[in-house]
Design an enzyme around this catalytic site. Structure first.
Site, PDB file in Angstrom:
ATOM      1  N   GLU A 199       5.875   4.403  -4.783  1.00 54.77           N
ATOM      2  CA  GLU A 199       4.585   3.825  -4.374  1.00 54.77           C
ATOM      3  C   GLU A 199       3.594   3.821  -5.545  1.00 54.77           C
ATOM      4  OE1 GLU A 199       2.674   2.311  -2.542  1.00 54.77           O
ATOM      5  OE2 GLU A 199       3.303   2.315  -0.454  1.00 54.77           O
ATOM      6  N   ARG A 232      -3.056  12.339   6.596  1.00 52.62           N
ATOM      7  CA  ARG A 232      -2.927  12.496   5.150  1.00 52.62           C
ATOM      8  C   ARG A 232      -3.532  11.272   4.464  1.00 52.62           C
ATOM      9  NH1 ARG A 232       0.694   9.170   2.569  1.00 52.62           N
ATOM     10  NH2 ARG A 232       2.672   8.589   3.558  1.00 52.62           N
ATOM     11  N   ASN A 278      -3.480   8.033   1.884  1.00 56.32           N
ATOM     12  CA  ASN A 278      -2.447   7.054   1.563  1.00 56.32           C
ATOM     13  C   ASN A 278      -2.852   6.304   0.297  1.00 56.32           C
ATOM     14  OD1 ASN A 278       0.110   6.089   2.001  1.00 56.32           O
ATOM     15  ND2 ASN A 278      -0.518   4.451   3.356  1.00 56.32           N
ATOM     16  N   GLU A 336       2.470   8.517  12.024  1.00 58.80           N
ATOM     17  CA  GLU A 336       2.427   7.056  12.134  1.00 58.80           C
ATOM     18  C   GLU A 336       2.386   6.576  13.593  1.00 58.80           C
ATOM     19  OE1 GLU A 336       5.369   5.155   9.665  1.00 58.80           O
ATOM     20  OE2 GLU A 336       5.135   6.626   8.057  1.00 58.80           O
ATOM     21  N   ASN A 343      -3.261   0.883   4.421  1.00 57.99           N
ATOM     22  CA  ASN A 343      -2.564   0.533   3.188  1.00 57.99           C
ATOM     23  C   ASN A 343      -3.408  -0.432   2.378  1.00 57.99           C
ATOM     24  OD1 ASN A 343      -0.015   1.493   2.062  1.00 57.99           O
ATOM     25  ND2 ASN A 343       0.819   1.177   4.107  1.00 57.99           N
ATOM     26  N   ASP A 395       2.341  -3.568   3.268  1.00 54.04           N
ATOM     27  CA  ASP A 395       2.201  -2.268   2.614  1.00 54.04           C
ATOM     28  C   ASP A 395       1.121  -2.400   1.541  1.00 54.04           C
ATOM     29  OD1 ASP A 395       2.632   0.295   1.478  1.00 54.04           O
ATOM     30  OD2 ASP A 395       4.745   0.236   1.985  1.00 54.04           O
TER      31      ASP A 395
END
Length: 298
Positions: A22, A105, A107, A126, A156, A203
């Site tokens: 990522e 958390r 991202n 999620e 995202n 994403d």
């Protein structure tokens, strides 16, 4: 690099088999690409010309790296913001985020033209819309973190338009990319749906120099390029399902580097997708934007 065509063919440039690759960012003065493997708590630095790879282990899951103007990085770990210095390899905690939300958390993140960082949070399972969008800036008293929007299950992106007036944010499970107007003071206004996906989940997103939005599609095996008006201009297929984010780098910022992931893929699927988790690249006609730096103001 592959020649630019109407439909580029991604080339695997690093066989890493990341669990959850990522957050790629291109550091032009180093001619290197930094990115993370969230699950494995790794920061990677890759030099495309020499193929040199250096890695560091973070104290916990590391979700984004945003270069700062002193050569360090503002680094998002699962529960807060850190300073990461690649010269020493040290991680120093700056601020906890959402301590009242233990199931959340951090991202993805980005930096705008004013040197502010935007990032989101998500439900680690999620399932619940407990995530939010935040902005962080350096002040004389330290980092100031401000809350701007909420109701995200998996936030995202985010990405900022070339003129800095729009912020794009995904809520991946909803298969939607949202757009906001950004005021000079850094407030978000006029939320609207920018694009919706029917196959796969948006994403990471990034903008190029023409204001086009490049969206990596998790579970969709492709990268989509949208015009600033939200029209699909191009779809670039990948040889793996979970495509996570694009960063522009290389000569003239005309190479799209793309991270991917093995997470969530069964053994059977991985047998058919042996390149999953690797780093890819393809050529683009429209160059990207130079990577902006988080302004420490020191």
């Amino acid at each position: 690099m592959p020649q630019t065509t109407a439909t580029p063919t991604p080339e695997c440039v690093l066989d890493l088999k990341a669990t959850l690759g990522e957050g790629p960012v291109w550091i032009d003065k180093e001619k290197t690409l930094y990115f993370v493997d969230i699950t494995e708590k790794k920061v990677h630095r890759f030099h495309p010309d020499t193929k040199d790879l250096k890695s560091w282990t973070a104290p916990e899951r590391v979700v984004f790296l945003l270069p700062a103007d002193d050569g360090s990085f503002l680094c998002g770990l699962a529960k807060g913001l850190y300073r990461f210095d690649p010269r020493s390899g040290e991680f120093a905690q700056h601020a906890l985020v959402e301590p009242e939300q233990p199931s959340n958390r951090l991202n993805d993140g980005c930096v705008d033209a004013q040197g502010r960082a935007w990032f989101g949070t998500m439900d680690d399972g999620e399932e619940k819309p407990t995530g939010a969008i935040y902005c962080v800036r350096q002040t004389e008293g330290g980092l100031a973190v401000s809350h701007h929007d909420e109701g995200y299950t998996v936030s995202n992106g985010p990405a900022v338009s070339p003129d800095g007036r729009q912020l794009y944010v995904c809520d991946s499970p909803e298969q939607r990319i949202y757009a906001f107007d950004v005021t000079e003071a850094g407030e978000l206004k006029n939320e609207r749906v920018f694009a919706e996906l029917l196959d796969g989940y948006p994403d990471g997103v990034v903008t190029d120099s023409a204001g086009n939005i490049w969206c990596a599609v998790w579970g969709g095996g492709r990268v989509i390029c949208f015009s600033p008006e939200g029209k699909e201009l191009r779809s670039v297929p990948f040889p793996c399902s979970n495509v996570t984010k694009v960063a522009f780098g290389g000569e003239g910022l005309r190479t799209a580097y793309v991270t991917t992931a093995q997470k969530g893929l069964s053994r059977e699927v991985l047998a058919h997708e042996p390149l999953a988790g690797n780093l890819f690249a393809f050529s683009v006609e429209v160059p990207g934007l130079p990577q902006r730096e988080f302004r420490l103001g020191k």
